[in-house]
Design a protein around this motif. Structure first.
Motif: not given
Length: 333
Positions: A69-75, A85-97
Motif C-alpha cells: 500500500a505504500d507504493i506511490e509510483h510504479l514504473v 505480474g504483481q501490478v494487480p496487487a499494487v493497484l488493489e492495495a495502493a493508488d500509484p501513479t
C-alpha cells in the motif's frame, strides 16, 4: 525467493527476487527510495513459475520497510508477464501513479483474434504445422489477453515516450528505447544520490543475452535483429556510462559496456550459427530453431529468434527465400 539491500550513494534501492523455473532461476524488481516509494517493474504472478509469488512480493517489500500500500509510483520497463505480474496487487492495495512505455498502449489495443490470424499466417509460411502451429497461435493470443489484464491500459497515468525525462518523487528518470527482446522496452537512467544508475529491466543483463522475441511471430520479426542492435547502440550511447546497472535478471553490476559488447558478440554468433545451418541444408524456421535449441532447450521461445535471424540474413542478401506450397524455404545466396 531472496532479496538484497543495495546502495547508490546514500539513496537505498531494495531488490526483491521471485524464484522461477527458467534461467537464471529468478526475476527481480526494485523499490527505490525517492522521497516516496517507487516500484520499478512488478515481478511474477502466482499463476506462473514456482508459485508463492504474492507472498514473496509482500515479504520482499517488508524486508525493505514497505507495504504494498505504500507504493506511490510504479514504473514499468516492458510488459512481459514476469515484470508485471504483481501490478494487480499494487493497484488493489495502493493508488500509484503508473508509468508505462508508450508503445504498449497501441500494442494492448490490438484485437487478439486479429493478432492470432496474423501470427497463424506468418507461422504457417515459416513452416510451422500441427501442434507447434497451434501452440504459437494460442501463445500469441493468450499472452496479449493475459498481459493487458495484469496491466490494464485504463490504470496507466503516464505513457512514457522514448527520450522523455520525468519525475517520480524527488528522482528524475530518463527513458531510453531498447527494443529487440521486447519491442516497447524502455530502460531508465537517473542519479541516485550522485551515482549514475540504470534501471534496465531485460536489457544489460550480465549472465546472458535475452532472447530476440521483439513482437514474437507478428510482423515485427522482420526487423527484430536490427532493433536489438539499435537498442545496444543506445545503451552504448548513454554518457556517462552508468555507474551501476539494476537488471531484471542476474546480479546488479557496474559493467554495462562489457555486457553490451558480449551481447553484440552473442548476436553475431547466433547469425553465424544460422548461416552454418543454412549452408548445411537446414531450410526452414523450425529446423533452424531446433538446431539452436539442441537437446536440452525448449524450441518454443527460440522460434521468434530463428525466424528473425533468417529474415535479417535475407534482408542483408546472405540467404534467399523461395515459397513452396505456402512455406518459405531458405538457401544460401
Amino acid at each position: 525467493m531472496s532479496e538484497s539491500r543495495l546502495r547508490a550513494g546514500t539513496a537505498s534501492v531494495g531488490r526483491v527476487e521471485f524464484e522461477v523455473e527458467f534461467p537464471p532461476g529468478h526475476v527481480a524488481c526494485y523499490v527505490v527510495d525517492a522521497g516516496v516509494p517507487v516500484l520499478v517493474d512488478a515481478g511474477m504472478p502466482d499463476e506462473r513459475g514456482l508459485g508463492g509469488h504474492d507472498e514473496a512480493f509482500r515479504e520482499g517489500l517488508a524486508r525493505h520497510g514497505y507495504e504494498v500500500a505504500d507504493i506511490e509510483h510504479l514504473v514499468v520497463t516492458h510488459p512481459h508477464v514476469d515484470h508485471i505480474g504483481q501490478v494487480p496487487a499494487v493497484l488493489e492495495a495502493a493508488d500509484p501513479t503508473v508509468h508505462v512505455p508508450t508503445g504498449v498502449r497501441e500494442r494492448f489495443a490490438r484485437d487478439a483474434d486479429a493478432l492470432a490470424r496474423r501470427v497463424r499466417e506468418n507461422a504457417t509460411m515459416a513452416g510451422l504445422s500441427g501442434d507447434q502451429l497451434e501452440d504459437a497461435v494460442d501463445m500469441a493470443r493468450e499472452s496479449l489477453e493475459r498481459d493487458r489484464s495484469f496491466l490494464p491500459p485504463t490504470a496507466v497515468d503516464h505513457w512514457v515516450d522514448p527520450g522523455e525525462t520525468f519525475t517520480v518523487g524527488d528522482l528524475d528518470l530518463t527513458a531510453t528505447h531498447t527494443p529487440g527482446h521486447q519491442a516497447d522496452h524502455l530502460v531508465y537512467t537517473g542519479s541516485l544520490d550522485g551515482e549514475d544508475a540504470l534501471l534496465s529491466g531485460d536489457a544489460g543483463i550480465q549472465p546472458f543475452r535475452p532472447v530476440v522475441i521483439h513482437d514474437g511471430l507478428d510482423d515485427g520479426y522482420r526487423g527484430a535483429f536490427a532493433a536489438f542492435v539499435r537498442g545496444l547502440d543506445r545503451l552504448d550511447d548513454l554518457k556517462p556510462a552508468p555507474d551501476r546497472v539494476y537488471p531484471g535478471h542476474g546480479p546488479v553490476h557496474d559493467d554495462l559496456p562489457g555486457v553490451v559488447e558480449r551481447h553484440r558478440g552473442s548476436l553475431e554468433r547466433r547469425l553465424d550459427g544460422v548461416r552454418e545451418q543454412v549452408a548445411d541444408g537446414v531450410r526452414t524456421v523450425p529446423g533452424v530453431a531446433m538446431g539452436i535449441a539442441g537437446d536440452d532447450r525448449s524450441v518454443r521461445y527460440l522460434l521468434p529468434e530463428a525466424m528473425s535471424a533468417l529474415a535479417h540474413l535475407e534482408s542483408e542478401g546472405e540467404v534467399v527465400a523461395t515459397v513452396e506450397d505456402g512455406v518459405r524455404y531458405y538457401d544460401q545466396a
